[in-house]
Design a protein around this motif. Structure first.
Motif, mmCIF file in Angstrom:
data_model
loop_
_atom_site.group_PDB
_atom_site.id
_atom_site.type_symbol
_atom_site.label_atom_id
_atom_site.label_comp_id
_atom_site.label_asym_id
_atom_site.label_seq_id
_atom_site.Cartn_x
_atom_site.Cartn_y
_atom_site.Cartn_z
ATOM 1 N N CYS A 124 2.658 37.800 53.655
ATOM 2 C CA CYS A 124 2.534 39.150 54.282
ATOM 3 C C CYS A 124 3.525 40.133 53.941
ATOM 4 N N CYS A 129 6.677 40.240 59.739
ATOM 5 C CA CYS A 129 5.854 39.193 59.584
ATOM 6 C C CYS A 129 6.275 37.910 58.579
ATOM 7 N N CYS A 145 -1.269 39.502 55.789
ATOM 8 C CA CYS A 145 -1.948 38.350 56.454
ATOM 9 C C CYS A 145 -3.148 38.584 57.363
ATOM 10 N N SER A 146 -3.233 39.944 57.925
ATOM 11 C CA SER A 146 -4.189 40.000 58.818
ATOM 12 C C SER A 146 -4.603 41.626 58.743
ATOM 13 N N CYS A 149 -1.717 43.375 60.869
ATOM 14 C CA CYS A 149 -0.600 43.461 60.172
ATOM 15 C C CYS A 149 -0.474 44.903 59.294
HETATM 16 ZN ZN LIG Z 1 1.460 39.662 58.654
#
Ligand SMILES: [Zn+2]
Length: 163
Positions: A124, A129, A145-146, A149
């Motif tokens: 990430c 993170c 990652c998501s 984020c």
């Molecule tokens: Zn992340």
């Protein structure tokens, strides 16, 4: 990968690792000791190198090194009828947890790399993170990652520009 997240940066504790294994449908009873968690942590550290690879060639190189060192000949198993037939490259169905995590992850990531001709994941880009993530998308390389984020970083960048 949730399992890597509970194993990194620290070794993680037995309870949180158990919770992730249960969430992924690992059949009961699950036997997991502190020594197993330490081995899982070692495996997670090795796998982090795959995610940290800057390009597909380096990711392939790291995967090849790990497979050469830890994998056995591919073997089909159902775990005695518990699962559909699938491939393992560990030494046997009751291999230690660390060996299982490392070899099964390397196999899955290698298949993904060959499939997409791209890095199988990344780290990430959010400095707060730095979790590893698996990239199964068909678009360009993912940075976060998501969605959480990605949004947080977008908002932070926007605020910085606005100031
Ligand atoms: Zn992340």
């Amino acid at each position: 990968m949730d399992l890597l997240d509970v194993l990194l940066p620290g070794p993680g504790d037995v309870a949180s690792v158990l919770a992730v294994l249960r969430a992924y449908g690992e059949p009961e009873p699950i036997t997991l000791t502190a020594a197993d968690v330490e081995e899982l942590h070692e495996a997670a550290l090795a796998l982090y190198e795959v995610f940290a690879a800057p390009d597909v060639d380096r990711a392939a190189e790291v995967l090849n090194e790990l497979l050469a060192r830890h994998a056995r000949a591919p073997r089909l198993t159902t775990h005695g009828g518990t699962f559909p037939w699938h491939l393992h490259v560990d030494s046997h169905d009751d291999a230690p947890w660390g060996e299982w995590l490392l070899t099964s992850s390397c196999l899955a990531l290698a298949v993904l790399l060959a499939d997409r001709q791209a890095r199988p994941g990344g780290i990430c880009a959010s400095a707060s993170c730095r979790k590893s993530f698996v990239d199964t998308g068909s678009g360009g390389p993912r940075r976060y990652c998501s969605a959480r984020c990605a949004t947080r970083e977008r908002v932070a960048a926007h605020r910085k520009r606005a100031r």
